[in-house]
Design a protein around this motif. Structure first.
Motif, PDB file in Angstrom:
ATOM      1  N   LYS A 133       0.836  -1.195   0.000  1.00  0.00           N
ATOM      2  CA  LYS A 133       0.000   0.000   0.000  1.00  0.00           C
ATOM      3  C   LYS A 133       0.869   1.242   0.000  1.00  0.00           C
ATOM      4  CE  LYS A 133      -3.764  -2.225   2.455  1.00  0.00           C
ATOM      5  NZ  LYS A 133      -3.366  -3.519   2.047  1.00  0.00           N
ATOM      6  N   LYS A 134       0.398   2.290  -0.655  1.00  0.00           N
ATOM      7  CA  LYS A 134       1.067   3.594  -0.637  1.00  0.00           C
ATOM      8  C   LYS A 134       0.481   4.400   0.499  1.00  0.00           C
ATOM      9  CE  LYS A 134       2.950   4.410  -5.027  1.00  0.00           C
ATOM     10  NZ  LYS A 134       4.185   5.090  -5.083  1.00  0.00           N
ATOM     11  N   VAL A 135       1.338   5.078   1.207  1.00  0.00           N
ATOM     12  CA  VAL A 135       0.906   5.928   2.314  1.00  0.00           C
ATOM     13  C   VAL A 135       1.074   7.373   1.873  1.00  0.00           C
ATOM     14  CG1 VAL A 135       1.322   6.556   4.710  1.00  0.00           C
ATOM     15  CG2 VAL A 135       1.654   4.189   3.967  1.00  0.00           C
ATOM     16  N   ALA A 136      -0.007   8.136   1.960  1.00  0.00           N
ATOM     17  CA  ALA A 136       0.041   9.546   1.597  1.00  0.00           C
ATOM     18  C   ALA A 136       0.732  10.319   2.717  1.00  0.00           C
ATOM     19  CB  ALA A 136      -1.375  10.085   1.383  1.00  0.00           C
ATOM     20  N   ILE A 137       1.674  11.166   2.361  1.00  0.00           N
ATOM     21  CA  ILE A 137       2.386  11.972   3.348  1.00  0.00           C
ATOM     22  C   ILE A 137       1.441  13.053   3.849  1.00  0.00           C
ATOM     23  CG2 ILE A 137       4.322  13.540   3.716  1.00  0.00           C
ATOM     24  CD1 ILE A 137       5.806  11.943   1.544  1.00  0.00           C
ATOM     25  N   GLY A 139      -1.171  12.486   5.600  1.00  0.00           N
ATOM     26  CA  GLY A 139      -2.524  11.945   5.694  1.00  0.00           C
ATOM     27  C   GLY A 139      -2.462  10.498   6.132  1.00  0.00           C
ATOM     28  N   ASN A 140      -3.606   9.925   6.320  1.00  0.00           N
ATOM     29  CA  ASN A 140      -3.629   8.531   6.742  1.00  0.00           C
ATOM     30  C   ASN A 140      -4.377   7.665   5.728  1.00  0.00           C
ATOM     31  OD1 ASN A 140      -6.188   9.409   7.181  1.00  0.00           O
ATOM     32  ND2 ASN A 140      -6.256   8.909   9.350  1.00  0.00           N
ATOM     33  N   ARG A 141      -4.471   8.124   4.488  1.00  0.00           N
ATOM     34  CA  ARG A 141      -5.169   7.373   3.451  1.00  0.00           C
ATOM     35  C   ARG A 141      -4.204   6.373   2.809  1.00  0.00           C
ATOM     36  NH1 ARG A 141      -5.844  10.586  -0.906  1.00  0.00           N
ATOM     37  NH2 ARG A 141      -5.342   9.055  -2.469  1.00  0.00           N
ATOM     38  N   LEU A 142      -4.592   5.112   2.773  1.00  0.00           N
ATOM     39  CA  LEU A 142      -3.789   4.066   2.152  1.00  0.00           C
ATOM     40  C   LEU A 142      -4.453   3.652   0.848  1.00  0.00           C
ATOM     41  CD1 LEU A 142      -3.130   1.772   5.239  1.00  0.00           C
ATOM     42  CD2 LEU A 142      -1.613   3.463   4.267  1.00  0.00           C
ATOM     43  N   THR A 143      -3.660   3.465  -0.183  1.00  0.00           N
ATOM     44  CA  THR A 143      -4.182   2.957  -1.449  1.00  0.00           C
ATOM     45  C   THR A 143      -3.351   1.760  -1.872  1.00  0.00           C
ATOM     46  OG1 THR A 143      -2.787   4.441  -2.725  1.00  0.00           O
ATOM     47  CG2 THR A 143      -5.014   5.210  -2.222  1.00  0.00           C
TER      48      THR A 143
END
Length: 156
Positions: A133-137, A139-143
């Motif tokens: 998963k990619k972690v947005a810097i 933020g706490n949104r994972l994709t």
């Protein structure tokens, strides 16, 4: 028989004991028995097919059992009395048991018996929780990362 010494790898690779044990045991277990013959085919990135030549066996004579990381295919022909006297028996009538070690998250999708060939389709389904998963810097949104993560970092 060729024996491979895994001791140099065992000293430097932590957590691979099960893999080395499987390789060593597989060589011992299947050293002499080559019945029934089989093919293993890769049909896609996460799809495999095992084909066993089981001429003379009916679907009722074959038992396929899938456990965690193990696929067992057994064949047992019922005793049939022949009407005549055989002068030569060249078609194998004996029972068999073939074991296949499966990787994590590989499951049996389907099995089919036609023209003396038992075809078992396997698929690898990695659970969503195990995918990268990619972690947005900030933020706490994972994709979920589609494709290989190394390809994306090389393109950036």
């Amino acid at each position: 028989m060729n024996r491979i010494d895994f001791s140099p790898y065992r000293r430097t690779m932590v957590g691979f004991d099960r893999l080395f044990d499987m390789i060593e045991n597989q060589g011992r277990a299947n050293a002499g028995d080559k019945y029934p013959p089989f093919n293993i085919e890769r049909r896609g990135a996460d799809a495999y097919r095992i084909t066993l030549a089981v001429a003379g066996f009916k679907s009722a004579d074959i038992d396929i059992t899938a456990q965690a990381n193990l696929l067992v295919v057994k064949g047992q022909k019922p005793d049939e009395s022949a009407e005549g006297e055989y002068l030569h028996v060249g078609i194998a009538q004996r029972g068999f048991e073939r074991r296949f070690e499966l990787a994590d998250y590989v499951r049996v999708d389907s099995a089919d018996l036609a023209d003396g060939l038992l075809v078992i389709d396997l698929v690898r389904e990695v659970p969503e929780a195990m995918k990268p998963k990619k972690v947005a810097i900030g933020g706490n949104r994972l994709t979920v990362v589609e494709g290989d993560a190394s390809e994306e970092t090389a393109a950036a």
